[in-house]
Scaffold this motif. Structure first.
Motif, PDB file in Angstrom:
ATOM      1  N   ILE B 164      -2.070  -6.189  -4.349  1.00 16.29           N
ATOM      2  CA  ILE B 164      -0.793  -6.465  -5.007  1.00 16.29           C
ATOM      3  C   ILE B 164      -0.537  -5.460  -6.135  1.00 16.29           C
ATOM      4  O   ILE B 164       0.586  -5.034  -6.370  1.00 16.29           O
ATOM      5  CB  ILE B 164      -0.776  -7.905  -5.561  1.00 16.29           C
ATOM      6  N   VAL B 165      -1.627  -5.093  -6.844  1.00  8.98           N
ATOM      7  CA  VAL B 165      -1.499  -4.145  -7.954  1.00  8.98           C
ATOM      8  C   VAL B 165      -1.129  -2.749  -7.443  1.00  8.98           C
ATOM      9  O   VAL B 165      -0.241  -2.089  -7.978  1.00  8.98           O
ATOM     10  CB  VAL B 165      -2.825  -4.092  -8.756  1.00  8.98           C
ATOM     11  N   LEU B 166      -1.832  -2.308  -6.401  1.00  9.82           N
ATOM     12  CA  LEU B 166      -1.667  -0.937  -5.930  1.00  9.82           C
ATOM     13  C   LEU B 166      -0.478  -0.768  -4.981  1.00  9.82           C
ATOM     14  O   LEU B 166       0.153   0.295  -4.944  1.00  9.82           O
ATOM     15  CB  LEU B 166      -2.963  -0.470  -5.252  1.00  9.82           C
ATOM     16  N   GLY B 167      -0.177  -1.832  -4.224  1.00 10.62           N
ATOM     17  CA  GLY B 167       0.872  -1.747  -3.206  1.00 10.62           C
ATOM     18  C   GLY B 167       2.175  -1.101  -3.697  1.00 10.62           C
ATOM     19  O   GLY B 167       2.601  -0.075  -3.161  1.00 10.62           O
ATOM     20  N   PRO B 168       2.823  -1.685  -4.694  1.00 12.36           N
ATOM     21  CA  PRO B 168       4.075  -1.090  -5.175  1.00 12.36           C
ATOM     22  C   PRO B 168       3.885   0.317  -5.749  1.00 12.36           C
ATOM     23  O   PRO B 168       4.786   1.155  -5.655  1.00 12.36           O
ATOM     24  CB  PRO B 168       4.516  -2.067  -6.270  1.00 12.36           C
ATOM     25  N   ILE B 169       2.725   0.576  -6.338  1.00  7.30           N
ATOM     26  CA  ILE B 169       2.439   1.906  -6.886  1.00  7.30           C
ATOM     27  C   ILE B 169       2.319   2.928  -5.763  1.00  7.30           C
ATOM     28  O   ILE B 169       2.664   4.103  -5.938  1.00  7.30           O
ATOM     29  CB  ILE B 169       1.151   1.880  -7.744  1.00  7.30           C
ATOM     30  N   SER B 170       1.836   2.480  -4.587  1.00  6.04           N
ATOM     31  CA  SER B 170       1.680   3.412  -3.469  1.00  6.04           C
ATOM     32  C   SER B 170       3.029   3.954  -3.001  1.00  6.04           C
ATOM     33  O   SER B 170       3.110   5.046  -2.448  1.00  6.04           O
ATOM     34  CB  SER B 170       0.920   2.759  -2.299  1.00  6.04           C
ATOM     35  N   SER B 201       2.743  -2.584   4.359  1.00  4.94           N
ATOM     36  CA  SER B 201       4.208  -2.613   4.464  1.00  4.94           C
ATOM     37  C   SER B 201       4.676  -3.602   5.526  1.00  4.94           C
ATOM     38  O   SER B 201       5.813  -4.063   5.483  1.00  4.94           O
ATOM     39  CB  SER B 201       4.769  -1.223   4.734  1.00  4.94           C
ATOM     40  N   SER B 202       3.783  -3.967   6.480  1.00  5.65           N
ATOM     41  CA  SER B 202       4.197  -4.934   7.492  1.00  5.65           C
ATOM     42  C   SER B 202       3.679  -6.334   7.196  1.00  5.65           C
ATOM     43  O   SER B 202       3.917  -7.273   7.945  1.00  5.65           O
ATOM     44  CB  SER B 202       3.749  -4.485   8.888  1.00  5.65           C
ATOM     45  N   TYR B 203       2.984  -6.499   6.065  1.00  4.59           N
ATOM     46  CA  TYR B 203       2.441  -7.806   5.690  1.00  4.59           C
ATOM     47  C   TYR B 203       3.590  -8.712   5.265  1.00  4.59           C
ATOM     48  O   TYR B 203       4.430  -8.336   4.461  1.00  4.59           O
ATOM     49  CB  TYR B 203       1.456  -7.622   4.534  1.00  4.59           C
ATOM     50  N   ALA B 204       3.585  -9.945   5.802  1.00  5.68           N
ATOM     51  CA  ALA B 204       4.727 -10.843   5.615  1.00  5.68           C
ATOM     52  C   ALA B 204       5.127 -11.051   4.154  1.00  5.68           C
ATOM     53  O   ALA B 204       6.299 -10.934   3.794  1.00  5.68           O
ATOM     54  CB  ALA B 204       4.435 -12.187   6.273  1.00  5.68           C
ATOM     55  N   ALA B 205       4.146 -11.336   3.303  1.00  8.42           N
ATOM     56  CA  ALA B 205       4.471 -11.667   1.907  1.00  8.42           C
ATOM     57  C   ALA B 205       4.986 -10.478   1.106  1.00  8.42           C
ATOM     58  O   ALA B 205       5.528 -10.628   0.019  1.00  8.42           O
ATOM     59  CB  ALA B 205       3.248 -12.249   1.215  1.00  8.42           C
ATOM     60  N   VAL B 206       4.819  -9.273   1.676  1.00  9.90           N
ATOM     61  CA  VAL B 206       5.175  -8.068   0.938  1.00  9.90           C
ATOM     62  C   VAL B 206       6.546  -7.545   1.362  1.00  9.90           C
ATOM     63  O   VAL B 206       7.237  -6.878   0.593  1.00  9.90           O
ATOM     64  CB  VAL B 206       4.084  -6.987   1.168  1.00  9.90           C
ATOM     65  N   LYS B 207       6.925  -7.865   2.613  1.00  5.52           N
ATOM     66  CA  LYS B 207       8.158  -7.317   3.190  1.00  5.52           C
ATOM     67  C   LYS B 207       9.360  -7.517   2.283  1.00  5.52           C
ATOM     68  O   LYS B 207       9.630  -8.634   1.845  1.00  5.52           O
ATOM     69  CB  LYS B 207       8.446  -8.004   4.538  1.00  5.52           C
ATOM     70  N   GLY B 208      10.043  -6.427   2.035  1.00  6.11           N
ATOM     71  CA  GLY B 208      11.265  -6.510   1.243  1.00  6.11           C
ATOM     72  C   GLY B 208      11.032  -6.599  -0.255  1.00  6.11           C
ATOM     73  O   GLY B 208      11.980  -6.620  -1.040  1.00  6.11           O
ATOM     74  N   LEU B 209       9.773  -6.657  -0.684  1.00  7.36           N
ATOM     75  CA  LEU B 209       9.500  -6.821  -2.108  1.00  7.36           C
ATOM     76  C   LEU B 209       8.947  -5.558  -2.768  1.00  7.36           C
ATOM     77  O   LEU B 209       8.741  -5.528  -3.973  1.00  7.36           O
ATOM     78  CB  LEU B 209       8.531  -7.987  -2.328  1.00  7.36           C
ATOM     79  N   LEU B 210       8.686  -4.524  -1.970  1.00  6.92           N
ATOM     80  CA  LEU B 210       8.242  -3.255  -2.544  1.00  6.92           C
ATOM     81  C   LEU B 210       9.478  -2.477  -2.998  1.00  6.92           C
ATOM     82  O   LEU B 210      10.547  -2.632  -2.407  1.00  6.92           O
ATOM     83  CB  LEU B 210       7.474  -2.428  -1.504  1.00  6.92           C
ATOM     84  N   PRO B 211       9.346  -1.661  -4.044  1.00  9.10           N
ATOM     85  CA  PRO B 211      10.499  -0.855  -4.448  1.00  9.10           C
ATOM     86  C   PRO B 211      10.913   0.062  -3.299  1.00  9.10           C
ATOM     87  O   PRO B 211      10.053   0.582  -2.586  1.00  9.10           O
ATOM     88  CB  PRO B 211      10.002  -0.036  -5.640  1.00  9.10           C
TER      89      PRO B 211
END
Lengths: 223, 234
Positions: B164-170, B201-211
């Motif tokens: 969760i920490v690194l995902g949006p930074i990636s 990027s295809s993980y359900a809880a993350v979809k649409g929530l990354l910048p």
């Protein structure tokens, strides 16, 4: 319980934070003093990313970064908790520990700078102290932790003990008791806690160390 | 129980990777909340100034009357207040400590380097920043291999704190590759991390929530004076 080792340097406030926590919890540990100018293979093995102290080694596994170590100690030895039980109060405590991490790190390094750089650092230091005085400390509360010290108090040990030494050695003035009455009370209260007194490095030894280093810095700048 | 879930607001921005972390965590825990968009180009709102008077930054989680600031602290708060599965932090204390270590590394070392690249600092500063990023992704590759224990994510089969920490930074890492022409995530040096970005990027809880990279790139020009001021002293 598995063996606990601490790789540290007596002169570091980050090392001191960990010693305070270990002593407050009554945890037996083996202390290994690192020569920071000649780092041991053990330090490089246990903290390959930053190569810095303090490093806690517990049962052969290493934990780095003093703020992370403090949390680890508190979780692994839960007696005498160092953080509030309430999640919101805990979040506030963690906020102040982060603030300490972000703003107090220059203190121990201020002997390295002179002139304009020093003036700027002194100003930033004053602002940091003002913030603690205004927002961090509550009138009538003995410690950040209330009646007992907690992780936030420990996190600010550099303000309590290193700042005075650095000010004496460099001549810069950021802390004045009448300007920061709450902070002044806190420093006196903090340093009177027996476990803290035991954990803080000796003032005379610190003065001698930083005076020596300061002389080296000034000599190199004038040559 | 119902009281715990009442009145959760997140003050953030769709552009902010730090707010993104909190949105993912809230979604993961199925915590219904109100998302209040703070316009990063406008003067700061009264709500923000009241909720985070010291730093005046988003994200701020407002739970009932209580504001919680700093994304890493908010993630831990969410995990404690809503302790039901899925867990955000690892169950093992040393794994927990390692995850936090790497989270600090991302925020203290990688983020300033990314900002330096994205706000167009001097060539010298950019070169130094790229060197930090090149070293950083290799270290994170090692961390991923170690912490994932052969699974897809830092958290194992499911995403956890460091994901969760690194995902949006990636997302910003991808953008900086475009800005500098220097590939950071490669099959040769960081195969696991490369695969991780796709899996994430295809993980359900993350979809649409990354910048969104395009939106972030578009706004980074407008954001430049703000980002410069915010990160100038670091």
């Amino acid at each position: 319980m598995a063996a606990v080792k601490l790789l540290g340097a007596w002169v570091s406030p980050y090392n001191c934070r960990v010693i305070c926590a270990l002593k407050l919890k009554g945890i037996a540990y083996e202390y290994m003093e690192e020569d920071l100018l000649n780092k041991s293979p053990l330090l490089l093995q246990y903290n390959p990313v930053h190569k810095k102290i303090p490093v806690l080694v517990h049962g052969g596994r290493s934990i780095c970064e003093s703020a992370v170590i403090l949390r680890y100690i508190d979780e692994t030895w839960p007696e005498n908790p160092l953080l509030p039980a309430d999640p919101y109060e805990r979040a506030v405590a963690l906020f102040w520990i982060k603030f300490a991490d972000d703003t107090t790190f220059p203190i121990a390094m201020m002997y390295l700078i002179t002139g304009e750089e020093q003036k700027k650092a002194a100003k930033e230091c004053s602002e940091m102290l003002e913030t603690i005085e205004e927002h961090g400390l509550v009138e009538g509360k003995k410690f950040f932790g209330g009646d007992e010290i907690n992780m936030v108090d420990i996190a600010f040990c550099s303000v309590a003990h290193w700042l005075g030494v650095i000010e004496e050695v460099t001549g810069l003035k950021a802390f004045e008791p009448h300007k920061f009455p709450k902070l002044n009370s806190w420093i006196l209260n903090f340093k009177s806690v027996p476990v803290i007194k035991e954990s803080l490095p000796d003032i005379e030894t610190m003065l001698a160390f930083f005076k020596g280093r300061r002389e080296m810095v000034l000599a190199s700048k004038s040559s | 129980m119902g009281d715990r879930d009442s009145n959760v607001k997140l003050l953030g921005s769709c552009l902010s990777p730090f707010a993104s972390r909190v949105r993912i965590a809230l979604h993961l825990k199925s915590v219904s909340h109100e998302f209040i968009e703070e316009n990063l180009l406008e003067p700061k709102s009264q709500l923000l100034l009241r909720s985070n008077p010291l730093y005046k930054k988003i994200p701020v989680l407002i739970h009932g009357a209580n504001p919680i600031c700093e994304s890493l602290i908010i993630l831990q708060y969410i995990d404690e207040v809503w302790p039901h599965a899925p867990a955000i932090l690892p169950s093992d204390a040393v794994d927990r400590a390692e995850s936090k270590f790497w989270a600090f590394y991302v925020d203290d070392k990688l983020v300033p380097a990314l900002i330096a690249v994205l706000i167009g600092e001097s060539d010298v500063a950019k070169k130094a920043a790229v060197a930090i990023l090149e070293e950083g992704v290799v270290l994170l590759e090692g961390a991923l291999r170690k912490l994932s224990k052969g699974k897809a994510f830092f958290g194992g089969d499911n995403i956890g704190f460091l994901d969760i920490v690194l995902g949006p930074i990636s997302v910003l890492i991808g953008l900086s590759e475009r800005f500098t022409g220097v590939e950071l995530l490669t099959e040769a040096e960081t195969p696991s991390l490369l695969r991780w970005t796709h899996d994430l990027s295809s993980y359900a809880a993350v979809k649409g929530l990354l910048p969104e990279p395009e939106k972030f790139a578009e706004f980074s020009v407008k954001l430049r004076p703000i980002l410069r001021a915010r990160f100038a002293h670091k």
